[in-house]
Design a protein around this motif. Structure first.
Motif, PDB file in Angstrom:
ATOM      1  N   TYR A 403      -4.453   4.797  -9.460  1.00 59.73           N
ATOM      2  CA  TYR A 403      -3.783   5.158  -8.200  1.00 59.73           C
ATOM      3  C   TYR A 403      -4.457   6.364  -7.550  1.00 59.73           C
ATOM      4  O   TYR A 403      -4.662   6.385  -6.325  1.00 59.73           O
ATOM      5  N   SER A 407      -6.119   6.275  -3.924  1.00 58.39           N
ATOM      6  CA  SER A 407      -5.483   7.098  -2.879  1.00 58.39           C
ATOM      7  C   SER A 407      -6.516   7.953  -2.150  1.00 58.39           C
ATOM      8  O   SER A 407      -6.455   8.118  -0.924  1.00 58.39           O
ATOM      9  N   GLU A 415       1.602   5.083   1.049  1.00 57.93           N
ATOM     10  CA  GLU A 415       1.631   4.860  -0.401  1.00 57.93           C
ATOM     11  C   GLU A 415       2.150   3.465  -0.742  1.00 57.93           C
ATOM     12  O   GLU A 415       1.636   2.803  -1.650  1.00 57.93           O
ATOM     13  N   GLN A 416       3.172   3.011  -0.006  1.00 64.33           N
ATOM     14  CA  GLN A 416       3.747   1.708  -0.292  1.00 64.33           C
ATOM     15  C   GLN A 416       2.708   0.587  -0.130  1.00 64.33           C
ATOM     16  O   GLN A 416       2.643  -0.349  -0.931  1.00 64.33           O
ATOM     17  N   ARG A 419       0.302   0.622  -3.115  1.00 58.24           N
ATOM     18  CA  ARG A 419       0.923   0.044  -4.318  1.00 58.24           C
ATOM     19  C   ARG A 419       1.082  -1.470  -4.182  1.00 58.24           C
ATOM     20  O   ARG A 419       0.930  -2.206  -5.164  1.00 58.24           O
ATOM     21  N   GLN A 420       1.371  -1.937  -2.977  1.00 56.05           N
ATOM     22  CA  GLN A 420       1.483  -3.381  -2.761  1.00 56.05           C
ATOM     23  C   GLN A 420       0.142  -4.079  -2.997  1.00 56.05           C
ATOM     24  O   GLN A 420       0.082  -5.142  -3.612  1.00 56.05           O
ATOM     25  N   GLU A 429       3.157  -1.192 -12.436  1.00 55.76           N
ATOM     26  CA  GLU A 429       3.424   0.247 -12.418  1.00 55.76           C
ATOM     27  C   GLU A 429       2.796   0.957 -13.607  1.00 55.76           C
ATOM     28  O   GLU A 429       2.343   2.092 -13.497  1.00 55.76           O
ATOM     29  N   VAL A 432      -1.225   1.153 -13.063  1.00 53.10           N
ATOM     30  CA  VAL A 432      -1.764   2.073 -12.049  1.00 53.10           C
ATOM     31  C   VAL A 432      -1.850   3.500 -12.570  1.00 53.10           C
ATOM     32  O   VAL A 432      -2.545   4.334 -11.992  1.00 53.10           O
ATOM     33  N   ARG A 433      -1.150   3.783 -13.678  1.00 54.63           N
ATOM     34  CA  ARG A 433      -1.203   5.133 -14.249  1.00 54.63           C
ATOM     35  C   ARG A 433      -2.286   5.259 -15.324  1.00 54.63           C
ATOM     36  O   ARG A 433      -2.504   6.339 -15.867  1.00 54.63           O
TER      37      ARG A 433
END
Length: 627
Positions: A403, A407, A415-416, A419-420, A429, A432-433
């Motif tokens: 992410y 970014s 941000e949405q 993430r989509q 989720e 992405v970390r």
């Protein structure tokens, strides 16, 4: 020859496969397919013995030689090519180095030297140089280049050297993991023809469906936590698998319906004393149905389809790109020589040509990552390109999370939306970390594609975009690129990928450029004869076979394959008859005449199998004695 029994592989709480029992025959070519991360490479490493399974056994005859193609040639860049081939036989290479070290000493112990020479004689060491040189020459690497370091060759020819290293030990079992990666289209066709003539057991993993169709006689599918064998090529496997899944789903639906009907009876009558015994009996029926369900249950499929979507901004001018007189050399090695062409807006163009001809170099020049020695590359007005380089990892920061990296490259995008986009490319989720360094090759490629999906462009430049993608991702990418409304310029060795998308072929060869208006399949039809001349010549030099001799050999091979398929089919039919005979109450409930019919059917099938086996043995003997 090779078999696995009750093989299981588990990582943590994740089941790659379990309870796998398979037998691999000699003179058979098997394709291993499955999604990225399904366990194909792990399975090949288990067969080789470099990874221990969680359970089960691998059975390989002690005398059988096993070879596995290593894709990583980076540790050997400075090794002379012929030496690298002979290093395939570790024991022989050790003896050669011992002798070399001994002879370099001032005083040589004659007893030690005699012992080494005796061992070398037994190992065929004095034929090693000639044998290695012959293999390399057959693979298109002439004798004058065989003493040079590996780094002097292009990627496709480096892979040929590693293949020669494997073949040097003359393995009865050959394992190949994604052998077409980094090979050009013509090298892939050469490899197909070589493997079709391979006399041992071949197991290969590949995402190239055309390659699988051409080479493989059987497909081993790794999915749903199991490995299932399908006779036939990849296209046949796809059709059969879809039918099998539908059958399982129908059986599960039928079992579920029966359970509900029985449960309704139990719920209605279990409180009544007169029906209590019947209700209890039906509860046992439900237990049996639940046991039966377990045999039909499908674990979650390892195959997932990402969703690619590329939005094109305002289109460029009528001419999206103009390339004029581009030349490039690295030292004394000229890669590109006076390359000129134009690309119109909305065109989908594929650049093809042999390894080392400069396709990737040209894309690097077009995207301003390196400079040409001469010539210009001018993008049209309003043209904005997005670039997927062959070495896409250079774009990634290994210490950042997915992410965070995305970014920074997508500033100003909500941000949405970021993430989509990650979710569409199968990053949840938790994923992405993760740090970028933890990504597999396929995951890294998908992350770079997320960046391209979020960027503004009307031209896409893609260099080998399918190298690390599984078949599901390739299919999804094809669908997105077919709908892409911008200009597309791509380099790829994946013929299926090119044939589905390209509308124009620009072929680069040393000294000239061919501009073909049409798709890849039409291009091959028009140019096949010229390329085949070289390939047939190469095969004649290797095998010294006449045309009629090859025809007879291929006829025998087809007859052997037909008999093998007939034997497998007959054995399957015998197994079904045996199941009928073993059905509880068969001899008590069936009339004698019906019993005899089934027994007669079994006798007939066993005679058919015996006859086919005798024919098969005769054909094998004829093939072995003549070829």
């Amino acid at each position: 020859m090779l078999s696995v029994d009750d093989l299981t592989m588990i990582y943590g709480d994740r089941i790659l496969f379990r309870g796998v029992t398979l037998h691999f025959s000699t003179r058979r070519r098997y394709g291993l397919v499955g999604a990225n991360g399904a366990g194909k490479t792990t399975f090949l490493k288990i067969l080789k013995g470099t990874v221990e399974p969680s359970g089960g056994t691998v059975n390989i005859p002690k005398e059988a030689r096993l070879g596995m193609l290593d894709q990583d040639y980076s540790p050997f860049e400075n090794v002379p090519i012929l030496d690298l081939v002979m290093m395939g036989d570790k024991e022989l290479w050790s003896l050669l180095k011992k002798k070399e070290k001994l002879l370099a000493q001032e005083k040589v112990d004659p007893e030690v030297l005699s012992e080494i020479e005796e061992q070398l004689t037994l190992k065929g060491g004095y034929r090693a140089h000639a044998k290695g040189a012959q293999l390399l020459s057959g693979l298109g690497i002439p004798s004058e280049r065989q003493s040079a370091p590996l780094s002097t060759l292009s990627g496709g020819y480096k892979l040929r050297v590693l293949l020669a290293q494997v073949l040097f030990i003359e393995p009865e079992i050959l394992l190949l993991d994604e052998p077409t990666n980094y090979l050009d289209l013509f090298s892939i066709r050469w490899l197909e023809r070589y493997l079709i003539d391979y006399p041992g057991t071949l197991i290969l993993s590949s995402h190239d469906r055309l390659f699988l169709n051409q080479v493989c006689q059987e497909i081993i599918d790794l999915d749903y936590g199991e490995m299932r064998r399908y006779v036939g090529n990849f296209d046949h496997f796809i059709q059969q698998k879809e039918k099998n899944v539908l059958v399982k789903e129908a059986e599960l639906k039928s079992l579920s319906k029966r359970k509900k009907e029985i449960q309704r009876f139990i719920d209605r009558f279990k409180a009544k004393a007169t029906k209590a015994r019947q209700a209890s009996s039906r509860e046992r029926m439900i237990e049996k149905l639940e046991e039966e369900e377990k045999g039909h249950l499908l674990l979650p499929s390892s195959r997932q389809y990402p969703h690619f979507h590329f939005t094109s901004i305002r289109p460029p001018a009528q001419r999206a790109l103009r390339v004029k007189g581009i030349s490039k050399a690295f030292g004394e090695h000229a890669v590109l020589n006076n390359i000129s062409f134009e690309v119109g807006r909305f065109e989908k163009v594929a650049l093809v040509g042999p390894n080392g001809v400069g396709k990737s170099t040209l894309l690097e020049i077009l995207t301003d990552h390196i400079k040409g020695d001469e010539g210009t590359a001018l993008w049209g007005s309003h043209a904005r390109y997005g670039y997927f380089p062959q070495n896409f990892r250079r774009l990634l920061n290994m210490e950042e999370t997915l992410y965070d990296w995305l970014s920074k490259r997508s500033k100003g995008i909500p941000e949405q939306k970021v993430r989509q986009a990650l979710g569409k490319m199968l990053f949840d989720e938790h994923a992405v970390r993760k740090k970028v360094s933890a990504l597999s090759g396929g995951e890294g490629a998908r992350l770079v594609f997320v960046d391209l999906m979020l960027a503004e462009h009307n031209c896409l430049v893609l260099d080998e975009p399918t190298n690390h993608l599984d078949m599901e991702s390739v299919e999804a990418l094809i669908a997105a690129l077919k709908e892409y409304s911008g200009t597309l310029i791509m380099v790829s060795h994946n013929r299926y990928f090119i044939s589905k998308i390209s509308e124009r072929i620009i072929e680069l060869t040393p000294g000239e450029i061919t501009d073909f208006q049409g798709g890849y399949e039409d291009f091959v039809k028009e140019h096949e004869r010229d390329y085949l001349k070289e390939e047939v010549k190469e095969k004649k030099e290797i095998y010294h076979e006449k045309k009629e001799h090859r025809k007879e050999r291929n006829r025998l091979k087809r007859e052997i394959e037909r008999l093998e398929n007939e034997i497998a089919k007959t054995e399957s039919e015998i197994e079904k008859v045996n199941e009928t005979l073993a059905t509880p109450g068969f001899y008590e409930k069936k009339p004698p005449i019906k019993q005899q019919e089934v027994i007669n059917q079994k006798d007939k099938l066993e005679k058919k199998r015996e006859n086919a086996l005798n024919q098969w043995e005769a054909k094998i003997e004829e093939f072995d004695s003549n070829y």
